[in-house]
Design a protein around this motif. Structure first.
Motif, mmCIF file in Angstrom:
data_model
loop_
_atom_site.group_PDB
_atom_site.id
_atom_site.type_symbol
_atom_site.label_atom_id
_atom_site.label_comp_id
_atom_site.label_asym_id
_atom_site.label_seq_id
_atom_site.Cartn_x
_atom_site.Cartn_y
_atom_site.Cartn_z
ATOM 1 N N LEU A 129 -27.862 52.341 12.294
ATOM 2 C CA LEU A 129 -27.709 50.959 12.215
ATOM 3 C C LEU A 129 -29.454 50.423 11.778
ATOM 4 C CD1 LEU A 129 -26.666 49.854 15.811
ATOM 5 C CD2 LEU A 129 -25.323 49.534 13.507
ATOM 6 N N GLY A 130 -30.331 51.529 11.701
ATOM 7 C CA GLY A 130 -31.619 51.411 11.475
ATOM 8 C C GLY A 130 -32.274 50.343 11.993
ATOM 9 N N CYS A 131 -32.026 50.375 13.225
ATOM 10 C CA CYS A 131 -32.815 49.470 14.458
ATOM 11 C C CYS A 131 -32.676 50.000 15.642
ATOM 12 C CB CYS A 131 -32.512 47.836 14.174
ATOM 13 S SG CYS A 131 -30.597 47.745 14.569
ATOM 14 N N PRO A 132 -33.520 49.665 16.683
ATOM 15 C CA PRO A 132 -33.357 50.104 18.019
ATOM 16 C C PRO A 132 -32.002 49.413 18.578
ATOM 17 C CG PRO A 132 -35.630 49.153 17.758
ATOM 18 C CD PRO A 132 -34.853 48.907 16.729
ATOM 19 N N ILE A 133 -31.450 50.067 19.486
ATOM 20 C CA ILE A 133 -30.262 49.726 20.262
ATOM 21 C C ILE A 133 -30.660 49.678 21.781
ATOM 22 C CG2 ILE A 133 -29.135 51.654 20.349
ATOM 23 C CD1 ILE A 133 -26.369 50.157 19.909
ATOM 24 N N GLU A 134 -30.098 48.794 22.315
ATOM 25 C CA GLU A 134 -30.532 48.533 23.850
ATOM 26 C C GLU A 134 -29.217 49.046 24.578
ATOM 27 O OE1 GLU A 134 -33.141 47.258 25.165
ATOM 28 O OE2 GLU A 134 -33.940 46.937 23.124
ATOM 29 N N VAL A 135 -29.760 49.344 25.848
ATOM 30 C CA VAL A 135 -28.930 49.932 27.013
ATOM 31 C C VAL A 135 -29.138 49.311 28.126
ATOM 32 C CG1 VAL A 135 -28.111 52.148 28.150
ATOM 33 C CG2 VAL A 135 -29.150 52.443 25.822
ATOM 34 N N PRO A 136 -28.106 47.894 28.226
ATOM 35 C CA PRO A 136 -28.733 47.079 29.269
ATOM 36 C C PRO A 136 -28.333 47.775 30.412
ATOM 37 C CG PRO A 136 -27.109 46.243 28.030
ATOM 38 C CD PRO A 136 -27.551 47.474 27.197
ATOM 39 N N SER A 137 -28.934 47.442 31.735
ATOM 40 C CA SER A 137 -28.703 47.810 32.897
ATOM 41 C C SER A 137 -27.280 47.195 33.562
ATOM 42 C CB SER A 137 -29.687 47.922 33.938
ATOM 43 O OG SER A 137 -30.224 46.425 34.133
ATOM 44 N N THR A 138 -27.254 45.971 33.007
ATOM 45 C CA THR A 138 -25.903 45.131 33.246
ATOM 46 C C THR A 138 -25.396 44.392 32.116
ATOM 47 O OG1 THR A 138 -27.057 43.080 34.122
ATOM 48 C CG2 THR A 138 -26.675 44.425 35.897
ATOM 49 N N SER A 139 -24.246 44.067 32.306
ATOM 50 C CA SER A 139 -23.467 43.329 31.009
ATOM 51 C C SER A 139 -22.583 42.408 31.643
ATOM 52 C CB SER A 139 -22.825 44.296 30.146
ATOM 53 O OG SER A 139 -22.554 43.652 28.994
ATOM 54 N N HIS A 140 -22.063 41.227 30.744
ATOM 55 C CA HIS A 140 -21.140 40.361 31.449
ATOM 56 C C HIS A 140 -19.839 40.921 30.891
ATOM 57 C CE1 HIS A 140 -21.812 39.289 26.983
ATOM 58 N NE2 HIS A 140 -20.444 38.949 27.014
ATOM 59 N N VAL A 141 -19.748 41.990 30.102
ATOM 60 C CA VAL A 141 -18.510 42.811 29.595
ATOM 61 C C VAL A 141 -18.348 43.615 30.421
ATOM 62 C CG1 VAL A 141 -17.498 44.017 27.567
ATOM 63 C CG2 VAL A 141 -19.064 42.067 27.047
ATOM 64 N N ARG A 142 -17.181 43.608 31.155
ATOM 65 C CA ARG A 142 -16.589 44.924 32.056
ATOM 66 C C ARG A 142 -16.073 45.989 30.969
ATOM 67 N NH1 ARG A 142 -13.970 40.759 34.574
ATOM 68 N NH2 ARG A 142 -12.118 41.708 33.807
ATOM 69 N N VAL A 143 -16.446 47.229 31.187
ATOM 70 C CA VAL A 143 -16.080 48.474 30.636
ATOM 71 C C VAL A 143 -15.994 49.603 31.602
ATOM 72 C CG1 VAL A 143 -17.323 47.953 28.611
ATOM 73 C CG2 VAL A 143 -18.480 49.269 30.080
ATOM 74 N N PRO A 144 -15.065 50.608 30.956
ATOM 75 C CA PRO A 144 -14.699 51.716 32.050
ATOM 76 C C PRO A 144 -16.109 52.582 32.415
ATOM 77 C CG PRO A 144 -13.246 51.706 29.893
ATOM 78 C CD PRO A 144 -14.426 50.746 29.838
ATOM 79 N N GLY A 145 -15.883 53.164 33.734
ATOM 80 C CA GLY A 145 -16.838 53.923 34.221
ATOM 81 C C GLY A 145 -18.026 53.246 34.603
ATOM 82 N N GLN A 146 -18.119 52.064 34.968
ATOM 83 C CA GLN A 146 -19.419 51.481 35.267
ATOM 84 C C GLN A 146 -19.266 50.805 36.654
ATOM 85 O OE1 GLN A 146 -21.058 52.750 33.217
ATOM 86 N NE2 GLN A 146 -22.349 51.234 32.636
ATOM 87 N N HIS A 147 -18.282 51.319 37.495
ATOM 88 C CA HIS A 147 -18.302 51.253 38.915
ATOM 89 C C HIS A 147 -19.246 51.986 39.614
ATOM 90 C CE1 HIS A 147 -16.521 51.542 43.018
ATOM 91 N NE2 HIS A 147 -15.829 50.447 42.994
#
Length: 324
Positions: free
Chosen positions: A199-217
């Motif tokens: 990507l040529g730029c930093p990418i964040e790893v947010p601790s929370t997100s409004h998007v639900r995804v697998p494995g985040q229980h």
């Protein structure tokens, strides 16, 4: 190992609304026809998975992406071109082919192309998309061999395709590309550093997100034994204390402490390579369960490269009980 006949039979099972456990490079998945709401619902029933938790749709190639999503931003095409087939999942706007049952009611869908010859052969023979969360009970340790699947799900799966041991060993990295800037919603087999290089730029790893995804229980990827996380230099002492208190202690012994005596019921000597650690992680957890441990003492690796994904899985395995 799965034969061409096995793969064709599995495709027929999917067409009939059945469930197929299939190998991928990450973990074994519990697959169903992504366009069949009843088959998708059966995945949730077999896993004991809450229906609000979205599934990943596996497709046969990047050229099919437009068939499953509403639009494909340039960032998504760039990442797909570099990392597919491979352990990268992209979150995009849901297309008409994807039922809400597969997305947990969300208008976004997670899509990836697996990098495993058996999975790709099945997708080609089937000719459609396959929803496939990990082939285990919800919240427990993910399977990385066909035997793991059979031991945990048994006859609840109509057919298990054996593709050997999974080469990556932890689930795919999930990247949200629906906004102006991409973000990592779940660390996995594609590292943050690899994504940033493309990507040529930093990418964040947010601790929370409004998007639900697998494995985040809050408690996920968990063995039967309780997992306790401590600093690397405290692993041996904490294991000894817990053993003296009457626990059947399992230890993830860091490579740097390989020559240190440890009082424990069972010890897993961790490999120095993060690739090997990730590949073996779920097998190590299962091994300590099988040896009768009721407590596992571990430390987090440095959160660089695959260490970020390993640390994420260990934190989820420990759940709210983690000391870190």
């Amino acid at each position: 190992m799965a034969t061409a006949s096995d793969i064709e039979k599995a495709a027929e099972v999917l067409r009939a609304g059945g469930l197929v456990a299939l190998p991928t490079e990450t973990v074994y998945g519990l697959g169903a026809n992504a366009e069949d709401p009843a088959a998708v619902a059966r995945i949730f029933q077999v896993k004991g998975r809450p229906p609000s938790h979205p599934l990943i749709v596996h497709i046969g190639g990047a050229e099919h992406l437009d068939e499953w999503v509403e639009e494909v931003p340039a960032t998504a095409r760039l990442l797909a071109g570099h990392f597919w087939p491979g352990p990268l999942t992209l979150v995009l706007r849901r297309g008409r082919r994807v039922p809400l049952e597969a997305t947990g009611g969300l208008e976004t869908v997670a899509v990836r192309v697996p990098d495993h010859p058996v999975a790709l052969a099945l997708l080609s023979a089937f000719g459609g998309g396959v929803t496939a969360p990990s082939a285990n009970r919800f919240g427990s340790v993910s399977p990385t061999t066909a035997d793991h699947v059979r031991a945990e799900l048994g006859d609840a799966v109509d057919l298990v395709l054996d593709g050997g041991s999974c080469g990556v060993g932890v689930e795919s990295t999930i990247v949200d590309v629906t906004g102006e800037t991409p973000s990592i919603l779940r660390p996995g087999g594609v590292t943050r550093e690899d994504l940033e290089a493309v990507l040529g730029c930093p990418i964040e790893v947010p601790s929370t997100s409004h998007v639900r995804v697998p494995g985040q229980h809050p408690s996920h990827y968990a063995p039967r034994a309780r997992v306790v996380l401590v600093e690397p230099e405290e692993v041996v002492a904490e294991a000894g204390r817990a053993q003296e208190e009457g626990h059947q202690v399992g230890v993830f012994l860091p490579a740097a402490s390989a020559d240190t005596p440890v009082k424990a019921h069972a010890v897993v000597a961790l490999p120095e390579s993060l690739d090997a650690y990730a590949r073996g992680l779920y097998g190590f957890l299962r091994e300590l369960d099988q040896q009768g441990c009721d407590l596992i003492v571990a430390s987090l690796p440095a959160e660089q490269g695959l260490g970020l994904a390993i640390a994420n899985r260990l934190r989820r395995a420990a759940g709210p009980r983690s000391s870190q």
